[in-house]
Design a protein around this motif. Structure first.
Motif, PDB file in Angstrom:
ATOM      1  N   ILE A  40       0.854  -1.193   0.000  1.00  0.00           N
ATOM      2  CA  ILE A  40       0.000   0.000   0.000  1.00  0.00           C
ATOM      3  C   ILE A  40       0.888   1.241   0.000  1.00  0.00           C
ATOM      4  O   ILE A  40       2.071   1.164   0.312  1.00  0.00           O
ATOM      5  N   PRO A  41       0.335   2.410  -0.326  1.00  0.00           N
ATOM      6  CA  PRO A  41       1.109   3.635  -0.138  1.00  0.00           C
ATOM      7  C   PRO A  41       1.133   4.017   1.340  1.00  0.00           C
ATOM      8  O   PRO A  41       0.209   3.667   2.094  1.00  0.00           O
ATOM      9  N   SER A  42       2.167   4.731   1.754  1.00  0.00           N
ATOM     10  CA  SER A  42       2.188   5.294   3.100  1.00  0.00           C
ATOM     11  C   SER A  42       1.463   6.631   3.130  1.00  0.00           C
ATOM     12  O   SER A  42       0.962   7.052   4.172  1.00  0.00           O
ATOM     13  N   PHE A  43       1.393   7.277   1.974  1.00  0.00           N
ATOM     14  CA  PHE A  43       0.752   8.585   1.894  1.00  0.00           C
ATOM     15  C   PHE A  43      -0.754   8.390   1.748  1.00  0.00           C
ATOM     16  O   PHE A  43      -1.330   8.490   0.660  1.00  0.00           O
ATOM     17  N   THR A  44      -1.403   8.094   2.876  1.00  0.00           N
ATOM     18  CA  THR A  44      -2.833   7.833   2.909  1.00  0.00           C
ATOM     19  C   THR A  44      -3.311   7.981   4.337  1.00  0.00           C
ATOM     20  O   THR A  44      -2.509   8.082   5.273  1.00  0.00           O
ATOM     21  N   PHE A  45      -4.621   7.978   4.533  1.00  0.00           N
ATOM     22  CA  PHE A  45      -5.182   7.994   5.883  1.00  0.00           C
ATOM     23  C   PHE A  45      -4.817   6.689   6.580  1.00  0.00           C
ATOM     24  O   PHE A  45      -4.756   5.627   5.965  1.00  0.00           O
ATOM     25  N   ILE A  46      -4.596   6.768   7.882  1.00  0.00           N
ATOM     26  CA  ILE A  46      -4.066   5.638   8.636  1.00  0.00           C
ATOM     27  C   ILE A  46      -4.959   4.401   8.563  1.00  0.00           C
ATOM     28  O   ILE A  46      -4.480   3.266   8.726  1.00  0.00           O
ATOM     29  N   ALA A  47      -6.255   4.569   8.290  1.00  0.00           N
ATOM     30  CA  ALA A  47      -7.173   3.425   8.231  1.00  0.00           C
ATOM     31  C   ALA A  47      -6.774   2.419   7.166  1.00  0.00           C
ATOM     32  O   ALA A  47      -7.037   1.219   7.321  1.00  0.00           O
ATOM     33  N   THR A  48      -6.144   2.873   6.082  1.00  0.00           N
ATOM     34  CA  THR A  48      -5.726   1.952   5.027  1.00  0.00           C
ATOM     35  C   THR A  48      -4.747   0.926   5.587  1.00  0.00           C
ATOM     36  O   THR A  48      -4.852  -0.273   5.289  1.00  0.00           O
ATOM     37  N   ALA A  49      -3.805   1.387   6.389  1.00  0.00           N
ATOM     38  CA  ALA A  49      -2.834   0.476   7.004  1.00  0.00           C
ATOM     39  C   ALA A  49      -3.457  -0.320   8.147  1.00  0.00           C
ATOM     40  O   ALA A  49      -3.253  -1.533   8.265  1.00  0.00           O
ATOM     41  N   HIS A  50      -4.224   0.362   8.995  1.00  0.00           N
ATOM     42  CA  HIS A  50      -4.819  -0.315  10.156  1.00  0.00           C
ATOM     43  C   HIS A  50      -5.766  -1.451   9.750  1.00  0.00           C
ATOM     44  O   HIS A  50      -5.862  -2.458  10.454  1.00  0.00           O
ATOM     45  N   ALA A  51      -6.476  -1.278   8.646  1.00  0.00           N
ATOM     46  CA  ALA A  51      -7.409  -2.321   8.209  1.00  0.00           C
ATOM     47  C   ALA A  51      -6.690  -3.631   7.929  1.00  0.00           C
ATOM     48  O   ALA A  51      -7.283  -4.721   8.058  1.00  0.00           O
ATOM     49  N   LEU A  52      -5.425  -3.540   7.560  1.00  0.00           N
ATOM     50  CA  LEU A  52      -4.596  -4.729   7.359  1.00  0.00           C
ATOM     51  C   LEU A  52      -3.995  -5.215   8.671  1.00  0.00           C
ATOM     52  O   LEU A  52      -4.148  -6.381   9.054  1.00  0.00           O
ATOM     53  N   GLN A  53      -3.313  -4.330   9.388  1.00  0.00           N
ATOM     54  CA  GLN A  53      -2.614  -4.711  10.612  1.00  0.00           C
ATOM     55  C   GLN A  53      -3.585  -5.257  11.660  1.00  0.00           C
ATOM     56  O   GLN A  53      -3.242  -6.162  12.426  1.00  0.00           O
ATOM     57  N   TRP A  54      -4.804  -4.730  11.688  1.00  0.00           N
ATOM     58  CA  TRP A  54      -5.850  -5.210  12.612  1.00  0.00           C
ATOM     59  C   TRP A  54      -6.092  -6.711  12.430  1.00  0.00           C
ATOM     60  O   TRP A  54      -6.467  -7.404  13.375  1.00  0.00           O
ATOM     61  N   GLY A  56       2.789  10.596   7.221  1.00  0.00           N
ATOM     62  CA  GLY A  56       2.815   9.323   6.510  1.00  0.00           C
ATOM     63  C   GLY A  56       2.600   8.176   7.493  1.00  0.00           C
ATOM     64  O   GLY A  56       3.028   8.242   8.648  1.00  0.00           O
ATOM     65  N   CYS A  57       1.930   7.148   7.042  1.00  0.00           N
ATOM     66  CA  CYS A  57       1.627   6.014   7.931  1.00  0.00           C
ATOM     67  C   CYS A  57       2.899   5.407   8.519  1.00  0.00           C
ATOM     68  O   CYS A  57       2.903   4.951   9.671  1.00  0.00           O
TER      69      CYS A  57
END
Length: 410
Positions: free
Chosen positions: A97-111, A335-336
Protein backbone atom coordinates in the motif's frame (compact mmCIF):
# COMPACT_ATOMS: atom_id res chain seq x y z
CA UNK A 1 -14.66 38.83 8.52
CA UNK A 2 -11.82 41.27 9.19
CA UNK A 3 -9.65 42.64 6.39
CA UNK A 4 -6.06 41.36 6.02
CA UNK A 5 -3.90 43.75 4.03
CA UNK A 6 -0.96 44.35 6.37
CA UNK A 7 1.07 42.06 8.63
CA UNK A 8 -0.31 43.68 11.77
CA UNK A 9 -3.74 42.53 10.61
CA UNK A 10 -2.73 38.87 11.04
CA UNK A 11 -4.21 37.15 14.09
CA UNK A 12 -0.96 35.38 14.90
CA UNK A 13 0.50 38.82 15.59
CA UNK A 14 -2.36 39.87 17.85
CA UNK A 15 -5.16 41.03 15.52
CA UNK A 16 -8.69 39.61 15.43
CA UNK A 17 -9.12 36.36 13.46
CA UNK A 18 -10.35 36.60 9.89
CA UNK A 19 -13.34 34.42 10.80
CA UNK A 20 -15.44 34.35 13.94
CA UNK A 21 -16.31 30.69 13.42
CA UNK A 22 -13.83 27.98 12.52
CA UNK A 23 -13.67 27.00 8.84
CA UNK A 24 -13.13 23.25 8.49
CA UNK A 25 -11.66 21.43 5.49
CA UNK A 26 -14.79 19.31 5.25
CA UNK A 27 -18.08 20.40 6.79
CA UNK A 28 -21.05 18.05 6.35
CA UNK A 29 -23.43 18.57 3.43
CA UNK A 30 -27.01 17.95 4.52
CA UNK A 31 -29.22 18.06 1.43
CA UNK A 32 -32.96 18.75 1.64
CA UNK A 33 -33.90 18.60 5.32
CA UNK A 34 -37.62 18.20 4.63
CA UNK A 35 -36.96 15.12 2.50
CA UNK A 36 -34.60 13.75 5.15
CA UNK A 37 -37.14 14.23 7.93
CA UNK A 38 -39.84 12.60 5.78
CA UNK A 39 -37.66 9.53 5.41
CA UNK A 40 -36.77 9.49 9.11
CA UNK A 41 -40.43 9.74 10.12
CA UNK A 42 -41.28 6.98 7.66
CA UNK A 43 -38.67 4.56 9.02
CA UNK A 44 -39.75 5.38 12.58
CA UNK A 45 -43.37 4.70 11.66
CA UNK A 46 -42.39 1.38 10.12
CA UNK A 47 -40.08 0.62 13.09
CA UNK A 48 -37.53 -0.99 10.83
CA UNK A 49 -34.28 0.66 11.86
CA UNK A 50 -31.61 -1.76 10.61
CA UNK A 51 -31.09 -5.31 9.23
CA UNK A 52 -31.31 -4.62 5.49
CA UNK A 53 -34.37 -2.39 5.51
CA UNK A 54 -35.99 -0.88 2.45
CA UNK A 55 -33.90 2.31 2.52
CA UNK A 56 -30.64 0.35 2.65
CA UNK A 57 -31.81 -1.78 -0.27
CA UNK A 58 -32.83 1.31 -2.27
CA UNK A 59 -29.55 3.05 -1.44
CA UNK A 60 -27.57 -0.02 -2.51
CA UNK A 61 -29.33 -0.17 -5.87
CA UNK A 62 -29.03 3.57 -6.48
CA UNK A 63 -25.27 3.50 -5.94
CA UNK A 64 -24.80 0.38 -8.08
CA UNK A 65 -26.79 1.95 -10.92
CA UNK A 66 -24.98 5.27 -10.64
CA UNK A 67 -21.49 3.82 -10.97
CA UNK A 68 -22.46 0.92 -13.24
CA UNK A 69 -21.22 -1.87 -10.98
CA UNK A 70 -22.84 -5.27 -10.39
CA UNK A 71 -22.66 -5.20 -6.61
CA UNK A 72 -22.68 -2.42 -4.02
CA UNK A 73 -22.70 -3.52 -0.38
CA UNK A 74 -23.37 -0.62 2.04
CA UNK A 75 -21.61 -0.76 5.41
CA UNK A 76 -21.59 1.03 8.75
CA UNK A 77 -18.37 2.87 7.81
CA UNK A 78 -15.56 2.81 5.28
CA UNK A 79 -12.98 1.25 7.59
CA UNK A 80 -15.13 -1.78 8.40
CA UNK A 81 -15.96 -2.03 4.69
CA UNK A 82 -12.25 -2.16 3.90
CA UNK A 83 -11.56 -4.72 6.65
CA UNK A 84 -14.33 -7.01 5.46
CA UNK A 85 -13.30 -6.68 1.81
CA UNK A 86 -9.71 -7.56 2.74
CA UNK A 87 -10.83 -10.63 4.65
CA UNK A 88 -13.31 -11.74 2.01
CA UNK A 89 -10.66 -11.44 -0.71
CA UNK A 90 -8.42 -13.79 1.29
CA UNK A 91 -5.53 -11.40 1.81
CA UNK A 92 -2.86 -12.64 4.20
CA UNK A 93 0.86 -12.20 4.80
CA UNK A 94 1.92 -8.90 3.20
CA UNK A 95 -0.06 -6.36 1.20
CA UNK A 96 1.54 -3.42 -0.62
CA UNK A 97 0.00 0.00 0.00
CA UNK A 98 1.11 3.64 -0.14
CA UNK A 99 2.19 5.29 3.10
CA UNK A 100 0.75 8.58 1.89
CA UNK A 101 -2.83 7.83 2.91
CA UNK A 102 -5.18 7.99 5.88
CA UNK A 103 -4.07 5.64 8.64
CA UNK A 104 -7.17 3.43 8.23
CA UNK A 105 -5.73 1.95 5.03
CA UNK A 106 -2.83 0.48 7.00
CA UNK A 107 -4.82 -0.32 10.16
CA UNK A 108 -7.41 -2.32 8.21
CA UNK A 109 -4.60 -4.73 7.36
CA UNK A 110 -2.61 -4.71 10.61
CA UNK A 111 -5.85 -5.21 12.61
CA UNK A 112 -6.07 -8.59 10.87
CA UNK A 113 -2.37 -9.35 11.40
CA UNK A 114 -1.56 -8.64 7.76
CA UNK A 115 1.63 -6.64 7.24
CA UNK A 116 1.24 -3.39 5.28
CA UNK A 117 4.30 -2.92 3.07
CA UNK A 118 4.71 0.77 2.31
CA UNK A 119 5.44 1.77 -1.26
CA UNK A 120 6.43 5.22 -2.52
CA UNK A 121 4.15 7.46 -4.58
CA UNK A 122 4.28 9.13 -7.96
CA UNK A 123 4.89 12.82 -7.10
CA UNK A 124 2.74 13.94 -10.05
CA UNK A 125 -0.39 11.95 -9.17
CA UNK A 126 0.14 11.50 -5.40
CA UNK A 127 -0.87 7.84 -5.81
CA UNK A 128 1.10 4.61 -5.44
CA UNK A 129 3.93 4.29 -7.96
CA UNK A 130 3.43 1.05 -9.95
CA UNK A 131 7.09 1.00 -10.97
CA UNK A 132 8.02 0.79 -7.29
CA UNK A 133 5.43 -1.86 -6.45
CA UNK A 134 7.21 -4.74 -8.14
CA UNK A 135 10.35 -4.14 -6.08
CA UNK A 136 8.28 -4.61 -2.90
CA UNK A 137 6.81 -8.01 -3.86
CA UNK A 138 8.01 -10.98 -1.80
CA UNK A 139 6.85 -14.62 -1.53
CA UNK A 140 4.55 -13.45 1.31
CA UNK A 141 2.79 -10.80 -0.81
CA UNK A 142 -0.88 -11.58 -1.51
CA UNK A 143 -2.22 -8.27 -2.71
CA UNK A 144 -1.96 -4.59 -3.59
CA UNK A 145 -4.23 -1.83 -2.33
CA UNK A 146 -4.01 1.41 -4.28
CA UNK A 147 -5.51 4.64 -2.96
CA UNK A 148 -7.31 7.06 -5.28
CA UNK A 149 -6.07 10.04 -3.30
CA UNK A 150 -8.14 13.25 -3.35
CA UNK A 151 -10.13 11.75 -6.21
CA UNK A 152 -6.98 11.33 -8.33
CA UNK A 153 -7.19 7.77 -9.73
CA UNK A 154 -4.28 5.37 -9.49
CA UNK A 155 -2.60 4.02 -12.61
CA UNK A 156 -5.14 1.22 -12.81
CA UNK A 157 -3.76 -0.45 -15.96
CA UNK A 158 -0.21 -0.73 -14.64
CA UNK A 159 -1.35 -2.05 -11.25
CA UNK A 160 -3.71 -4.53 -12.91
CA UNK A 161 -0.89 -5.85 -15.08
CA UNK A 162 1.41 -6.26 -12.07
CA UNK A 163 -1.31 -8.04 -10.08
CA UNK A 164 -1.99 -10.45 -12.94
CA UNK A 165 1.69 -11.09 -13.54
CA UNK A 166 2.29 -12.02 -9.90
CA UNK A 167 -1.13 -13.59 -9.20
CA UNK A 168 -2.03 -10.98 -6.58
CA UNK A 169 -5.35 -9.55 -5.48
CA UNK A 170 -5.88 -5.89 -6.39
CA UNK A 171 -8.13 -3.58 -4.42
CA UNK A 172 -8.58 0.16 -4.21
CA UNK A 173 -9.28 2.44 -1.28
CA UNK A 174 -11.65 4.88 -2.98
CA UNK A 175 -12.64 6.80 0.16
CA UNK A 176 -12.04 10.13 -1.64
CA UNK A 177 -13.35 9.12 -5.03
CA UNK A 178 -17.09 8.60 -4.97
CA UNK A 179 -18.56 10.11 -8.14
CA UNK A 180 -15.20 10.19 -9.96
CA UNK A 181 -14.21 8.44 -13.19
CA UNK A 182 -11.07 7.03 -14.77
CA UNK A 183 -10.80 6.88 -18.57
CA UNK A 184 -14.53 7.43 -18.74
CA UNK A 185 -15.43 4.56 -16.41
CA UNK A 186 -16.72 5.23 -12.91
CA UNK A 187 -14.46 4.37 -10.00
CA UNK A 188 -15.92 1.33 -8.29
CA UNK A 189 -15.37 -0.94 -11.28
CA UNK A 190 -11.65 -1.62 -10.92
CA UNK A 191 -9.64 -4.38 -9.30
CA UNK A 192 -11.29 -7.11 -7.27
CA UNK A 193 -13.14 -4.50 -5.22
CA UNK A 194 -13.16 -0.80 -4.38
CA UNK A 195 -14.15 0.71 -1.05
CA UNK A 196 -15.95 4.03 -0.54
CA UNK A 197 -16.30 6.14 2.59
CA UNK A 198 -19.47 8.09 3.31
CA UNK A 199 -18.15 9.67 6.50
CA UNK A 200 -19.67 13.00 7.57
CA UNK A 201 -16.68 15.00 6.31
CA UNK A 202 -16.93 13.60 2.78
CA UNK A 203 -18.76 15.71 0.19
CA UNK A 204 -21.38 12.94 0.10
CA UNK A 205 -22.19 11.38 3.45
CA UNK A 206 -24.55 9.03 5.24
CA UNK A 207 -23.68 10.46 8.67
CA UNK A 208 -21.32 7.48 9.02
CA UNK A 209 -21.05 4.86 6.33
CA UNK A 210 -19.20 3.21 3.51
CA UNK A 211 -19.63 0.62 0.80
CA UNK A 212 -17.80 -2.05 -1.15
CA UNK A 213 -18.25 -2.04 -4.93
CA UNK A 214 -17.32 -5.09 -6.98
CA UNK A 215 -18.17 -6.94 -10.18
CA UNK A 216 -17.10 -10.26 -8.63
CA UNK A 217 -20.19 -12.33 -7.76
CA UNK A 218 -18.36 -14.72 -5.44
CA UNK A 219 -16.60 -11.94 -3.54
CA UNK A 220 -19.85 -9.99 -3.18
CA UNK A 221 -21.54 -13.06 -1.74
CA UNK A 222 -18.83 -13.48 0.89
CA UNK A 223 -18.94 -9.80 1.81
CA UNK A 224 -22.71 -9.90 2.27
CA UNK A 225 -22.36 -12.87 4.64
CA UNK A 226 -19.46 -11.40 6.56
CA UNK A 227 -21.07 -8.00 7.20
CA UNK A 228 -23.99 -9.76 8.95
CA UNK A 229 -22.26 -12.26 11.26
CA UNK A 230 -22.20 -14.88 8.49
CA UNK A 231 -25.97 -15.39 8.53
CA UNK A 232 -27.39 -16.92 5.35
CA UNK A 233 -30.86 -17.27 6.86
CA UNK A 234 -32.68 -16.59 10.11
CA UNK A 235 -30.93 -19.38 11.97
CA UNK A 236 -28.13 -20.51 9.66
CA UNK A 237 -24.61 -19.17 10.05
CA UNK A 238 -22.46 -20.39 7.17
CA UNK A 239 -19.40 -18.16 7.48
CA UNK A 240 -17.44 -16.22 10.09
CA UNK A 241 -18.53 -12.59 10.17
CA UNK A 242 -19.06 -9.40 12.10
CA UNK A 243 -21.57 -6.55 12.27
CA UNK A 244 -20.88 -4.19 9.39
CA UNK A 245 -24.45 -3.34 8.43
CA UNK A 246 -25.59 0.13 7.46
CA UNK A 247 -28.61 1.40 9.43
CA UNK A 248 -31.82 2.70 7.88
CA UNK A 249 -31.28 6.24 9.13
CA UNK A 250 -27.84 6.36 7.49
CA UNK A 251 -29.33 5.08 4.24
CA UNK A 252 -32.05 7.72 4.49
CA UNK A 253 -29.36 10.39 4.77
CA UNK A 254 -27.57 8.86 1.79
CA UNK A 255 -30.67 8.82 -0.40
CA UNK A 256 -31.34 12.45 0.52
CA UNK A 257 -27.76 13.38 -0.31
CA UNK A 258 -27.92 11.65 -3.68
CA UNK A 259 -30.79 13.95 -4.64
CA UNK A 260 -28.49 16.96 -4.11
CA UNK A 261 -25.29 15.36 -5.40
CA UNK A 262 -25.03 17.52 -8.52
CA UNK A 263 -25.45 20.63 -6.38
CA UNK A 264 -22.67 19.55 -4.00
CA UNK A 265 -20.31 18.89 -6.91
CA UNK A 266 -21.20 22.19 -8.57
CA UNK A 267 -20.33 24.11 -5.40
CA UNK A 268 -17.03 22.22 -5.07
CA UNK A 269 -16.20 22.91 -8.70
CA UNK A 270 -16.99 26.62 -8.36
CA UNK A 271 -14.78 26.83 -5.26
CA UNK A 272 -11.99 24.92 -7.03
CA UNK A 273 -12.05 27.31 -10.01
CA UNK A 274 -11.97 30.33 -7.73
CA UNK A 275 -9.03 28.96 -5.74
CA UNK A 276 -7.32 28.18 -9.06
CA UNK A 277 -7.80 31.80 -10.16
CA UNK A 278 -6.73 33.33 -6.84
CA UNK A 279 -3.47 31.40 -6.33
CA UNK A 280 -2.33 31.20 -9.96
CA UNK A 281 0.23 34.02 -9.61
CA UNK A 282 1.45 33.35 -6.07
CA UNK A 283 5.07 32.16 -6.40
CA UNK A 284 5.84 28.83 -4.77
CA UNK A 285 2.17 27.87 -4.34
CA UNK A 286 0.86 25.10 -6.58
CA UNK A 287 -2.76 23.94 -6.68
CA UNK A 288 -3.66 20.32 -7.40
CA UNK A 289 -5.54 20.39 -10.72
CA UNK A 290 -8.25 17.96 -11.72
CA UNK A 291 -8.71 16.41 -15.16
CA UNK A 292 -11.91 18.14 -16.25
CA UNK A 293 -12.40 15.58 -19.03
CA UNK A 294 -13.24 13.08 -16.27
CA UNK A 295 -16.01 13.16 -13.70
CA UNK A 296 -14.77 14.45 -10.36
CA UNK A 297 -16.24 15.46 -7.04
CA UNK A 298 -13.67 18.31 -6.66
CA UNK A 299 -13.81 17.56 -2.97
CA UNK A 300 -10.33 18.66 -1.93
CA UNK A 301 -8.41 21.90 -2.39
CA UNK A 302 -4.78 20.78 -2.19
CA UNK A 303 -1.81 23.14 -2.28
CA UNK A 304 1.89 22.36 -2.46
CA UNK A 305 4.05 24.94 -0.69
CA UNK A 306 7.59 25.20 -2.10
CA UNK A 307 9.52 26.75 0.77
CA UNK A 308 12.55 27.50 -1.38
CA UNK A 309 10.39 29.94 -3.35
CA UNK A 310 7.91 31.16 -0.72
CA UNK A 311 10.55 31.45 2.04
CA UNK A 312 7.81 30.37 4.42
CA UNK A 313 7.19 26.75 5.33
CA UNK A 314 3.95 24.84 5.02
CA UNK A 315 3.89 24.37 8.80
CA UNK A 316 4.36 28.09 9.45
CA UNK A 317 1.50 28.81 7.06
CA UNK A 318 -0.68 26.31 8.95
CA UNK A 319 -0.02 28.14 12.24
CA UNK A 320 -0.98 31.44 10.60
CA UNK A 321 -4.19 29.94 9.20
CA UNK A 322 -5.24 28.34 12.48
CA UNK A 323 -4.86 31.66 14.26
CA UNK A 324 -7.33 33.05 11.70
CA UNK A 325 -9.80 30.17 12.43
CA UNK A 326 -8.97 28.62 9.06
CA UNK A 327 -8.36 24.98 9.99
CA UNK A 328 -6.10 24.03 7.09
CA UNK A 329 -4.80 20.46 7.32
CA UNK A 330 -1.49 18.72 6.61
CA UNK A 331 -2.94 15.68 4.78
CA UNK A 332 -1.37 13.07 5.16
CA UNK A 333 1.47 14.10 7.38
CA UNK A 334 3.76 12.49 8.42
CA UNK A 335 2.82 9.32 6.51
CA UNK A 336 1.63 6.01 7.93
CA UNK A 337 5.20 4.74 8.20
CA UNK A 338 5.93 7.45 10.78
CA UNK A 339 2.94 6.55 12.97
CA UNK A 340 2.62 3.74 15.48
CA UNK A 341 2.93 0.84 15.39
CA UNK A 342 4.59 1.11 11.97
CA UNK A 343 7.44 3.44 12.93
CA UNK A 344 8.46 0.85 15.53
CA UNK A 345 8.01 -2.09 13.16
CA UNK A 346 9.78 -0.40 10.22
CA UNK A 347 12.07 2.33 11.63
CA UNK A 348 13.96 2.75 8.36
CA UNK A 349 10.97 2.68 5.98
CA UNK A 350 11.46 6.34 5.12
CA UNK A 351 14.64 5.47 3.22
CA UNK A 352 12.48 3.78 0.59
CA UNK A 353 9.87 6.56 0.54
CA UNK A 354 11.64 9.76 -0.59
CA UNK A 355 8.66 11.16 -2.53
CA UNK A 356 6.29 10.41 0.35
CA UNK A 357 8.63 12.12 2.81
CA UNK A 358 9.03 15.15 0.56
CA UNK A 359 5.36 15.61 -0.31
CA UNK A 360 4.32 15.21 3.30
CA UNK A 361 6.23 18.40 4.13
CA UNK A 362 4.64 20.47 1.33
CA UNK A 363 0.95 19.62 1.18
CA UNK A 364 -1.74 21.88 2.61
CA UNK A 365 -5.49 21.22 2.30
CA UNK A 366 -7.89 24.18 2.50
CA UNK A 367 -11.60 24.53 3.36
CA UNK A 368 -14.20 24.04 0.63
CA UNK A 369 -17.74 22.71 0.24
CA UNK A 370 -21.12 24.31 0.80
CA UNK A 371 -19.92 26.04 3.99
CA UNK A 372 -17.44 28.14 1.97
CA UNK A 373 -18.22 30.80 -0.62
CA UNK A 374 -16.61 33.52 -2.71
CA UNK A 375 -15.97 35.88 0.18
CA UNK A 376 -14.33 33.22 2.35
CA UNK A 377 -12.07 32.01 -0.47
CA UNK A 378 -11.04 35.58 -1.29
CA UNK A 379 -10.06 36.10 2.34
CA UNK A 380 -8.12 32.82 2.56
CA UNK A 381 -6.15 33.58 -0.58
CA UNK A 382 -5.58 37.19 0.49
CA UNK A 383 -3.80 35.83 3.58
CA UNK A 384 -1.65 33.51 1.45
CA UNK A 385 -0.62 36.39 -0.84
CA UNK A 386 0.13 38.67 2.11
CA UNK A 387 2.25 36.06 3.88
CA UNK A 388 4.21 35.03 0.78
CA UNK A 389 4.76 38.63 -0.29
CA UNK A 390 6.23 39.48 3.13
CA UNK A 391 7.55 36.02 3.96
CA UNK A 392 10.95 37.06 5.32
CA UNK A 393 9.45 39.60 7.71
CA UNK A 394 6.73 37.12 8.71
CA UNK A 395 9.37 34.52 9.46
CA UNK A 396 11.38 36.95 11.60
CA UNK A 397 8.29 37.98 13.56
CA UNK A 398 7.32 34.35 14.12
CA UNK A 399 10.78 33.64 15.51
CA UNK A 400 10.58 36.70 17.76
CA UNK A 401 7.12 35.67 19.00
CA UNK A 402 8.35 32.16 19.73
CA UNK A 403 11.38 33.44 21.66
CA UNK A 404 9.17 35.82 23.65
CA UNK A 405 6.86 32.94 24.55
CA UNK A 406 9.82 30.88 25.78
CA UNK A 407 11.04 33.80 27.92
CA UNK A 408 7.64 34.34 29.54
CA UNK A 409 7.39 30.66 30.44
CA UNK A 410 10.71 30.62 32.29
Amino acid sequence: MSNKTRLEHLAIFGAAPAFNEKLHVGRPNIGNRDRLFQRINDLLDRRWLTNNGSYVQEFEQRIADMIGVKHCIPMCNGTVALEIAIRAAGLTGEVIIPSFTFIATAHALQWQEITPVFCDIDPHTYTINPWRVEAMITPRTTGIIGVHLWGQPCNVEALTEIARKHNLKLMFDAAHSFGCSYNGQMIGNFGDAEVFSFHATKFFNTFEGGAVATNNDELAGKIRLMKNFGFSGFENVSYIGTNGKMSEICAAMGLTGLESLDEFVAVNYQNYKQYQHEVRNIPGVKLLTYDEAEKSNYQYIVLEIDQEITHISRDELVKIFWAENILARRYFYPGCHRMEPYRSYFPHAGLLLPETESLGKRVLVLPTGTAVGTEEINKICQIIRLVVQHSREVKERLVDASEELIRTRR
